[in-house]
Design an enzyme around this catalytic site. Structure first.
Site, PDB file in Angstrom:
ATOM      1  CE  LYS A  17      -3.720  -2.159   2.686  1.00  0.00           C
ATOM      2  NZ  LYS A  17      -4.522  -2.084   3.939  1.00  0.00           N
ATOM      3  CB  CYS A  82      -2.651   1.465 -16.917  1.00  0.00           C
ATOM      4  SG  CYS A  82      -3.382   2.698 -15.818  1.00  0.00           S
ATOM      5  N   GLY A 115      -5.431   7.246  -3.032  1.00  0.00           N
ATOM      6  CA  GLY A 115      -6.543   7.902  -3.709  1.00  0.00           C
ATOM      7  C   GLY A 115      -6.577   7.652  -5.198  1.00  0.00           C
ATOM      8  CB  CYS A 214      -7.415  -2.247  -9.094  1.00  0.00           C
ATOM      9  SG  CYS A 214      -6.810  -0.818 -10.000  1.00  0.00           S
TER      10      CYS A 214
END
Length: 394
Positions: A17, A82, A115, A214
């Site tokens: 994270k 991405c 976020g 995700c």
């Protein structure tokens, strides 16, 4: 000159994270060291390197790779949204396939912030300006972040056109969690049920819950690709062949169709899959295991149809028949995918390479797809880029 290109080594660090990971250069160097060890070569053997990341200053690739060595080789920094990690792999494979080099490195890393994704540039029009103009016509939820509006809007379009149920997206997310529970490198390894997915906070009523999206994560992954001649001389493994690879971009239909499913890359996916299948001499029915771009559960369902696993409008049946998991026609995202493994943008495509290389080697431990011989990776970036890769056990 066209030569066979093999994956000689892969490396990946556990995704984490935001706020809990090492800096990007440390993560990138760690993944590269693992790939070099896995390949059984030194950094001095690498002749070119491609470093993928989205959020960072220029030459971040150099900063990461200088921890591993400073040999004066070309280092090319890659940013393709991405699809960045697989774009770096595409360039590394192309360099070897063409005969420009015999050994190339692709590394992807991302140091994400918590976020929703956002642009870091407020003094210029966004790269997605054309797409967003269509989104603004078709999706009224201007209160939502851009990526959520686009992919949720596409999911809603599929629901309206084909009667797809919200529960079907929940089943996809639950499947991802079941797979990730077997993956020690995934961020979220807690198994959730479809009911729990539906009960998670509603981001868009009737269209998207929080668990269907995700999470932003930090991480890195790398791959070493080599020619057959180089591998034979060095005694390197040649058990995973990159049989085909395509990189497609948007088509006029992406915008002209005024269809949210197209806006989020369906036609790029379909065109890229067709090219890759033709190059590899395979069809969807020949694929055993797939890692695809499930940034949202909705996009996984759309991608089933884009890749030709089923006809348009039939993806819900594929899910309900269990043909996306162990015991079905295909095992999709055995790693847990972006939904559970995490999505550090620059690393994602190379994390797919890591997973599928181990699947074809037969070294995926509890995630192993029995008898896997042909694998497919799909990595999508809006704006747009789509890389489709077919791997074969050689």
């Amino acid at each position: 000159m066209t030569r066979n290109v093999f994956v000689a080594g892969v490396g990946m660090i556990p995704f984490k994270k935001p706020g809990t990971s090492d800096p990007y250069d440390v993560m990138g160097a760690g993944a590269v060291r693992e790939a070099l060890i896995d390949a059984g070569i030194d950094y001095a053997d690498v002749q070119q390197a491609y470093a993928g990341y989205v959020y960072g200053d220029s030459t971040c690739g150099q900063k990461a790779l200088y921890h591993v060595g400073m040999t004066g080789i070309p280092i090319i920094n890659v940013n393709n949204n991405c699809a960045t990690g697989s774009s770096a792999l595409f360039l590394a494979r192309q360099a070897v396939q063409s005969g420009a080099v015999d050994c190339a490195l692709a590394v992807g890393f991302e140091f994400m912030q918590p976020g929703a994704l956002s642009s870091k540039w407020s003094d210029r029009a966004p790269a997605l300006e054309r797409a967003l103009s269509v989104v603004n016509e078709l999706v009224d939820r201007t209160d939502l972040p851009s990526a959520i509006r686009q992919f949720s809007g596409a999911g809603r379009a599929h629901m309206e056109k084909y009667g797809t149920k919200l529960e079907t997206f929940a089943k996809i997310r639950a499947k991802a969690s079941q797979h990730a529970a077997r993956n020690p490198l995934a961020v979220f390894r807690t198994v959730v049920t479809p009911e729990e997915v539906l009960a998670s906070p509603m981001i868009w009523e009737g269209v998207l819950t929080r668990l269907m999206a995700c999470p932003p994560t930090c991480g890195a992954a790398a791959a070493i690709v080599v020619s057959e001649e180089f591998a034979r001389k060095r005694g390197l493994r040649t058990d995973v062949l990159i049989a085909a690879q395509s990189l497609t971009t948007d088509l006029p239909s992406t915008y002209d169709s005024r269809d949210m499913i197209r806006v989020v890359g369906f036609d790029m996916t379909r065109a890229g899959a067709k090219l890759a299948y033709e190059q590899a001499g395979v069809g969807p029915e020949d694929i055993d295991v797939i890692e695809l771009h499930d940034c949202f559960a909705q996009n996984e369902l759309l991608t089933y149809e884009g890749l030709g696993l089923c006809a348009e409008g039939e993806a819900e049946k594929l899910v309900n028949d269990g043909d996306n998991t162990y015991g079905g026609k295909w095992v999709v995202n055995p790693s847990g995918g972006l939904l559970s493994k995490g999505h550090p943008l620059g690393a994602t495509g190379l994390a797919q390479c890591y997973e599928l290389t181990h699947q074809l080697r037969g070294t995926a431990d509890q995630r192993q797809v029995e008898g896997a011989k042909v694998a497919l990776a799909h990595n999508l970036g809006l704006g747009g880029a789509c890389v489709t890769t077919v791997y074969k056990a050689a």
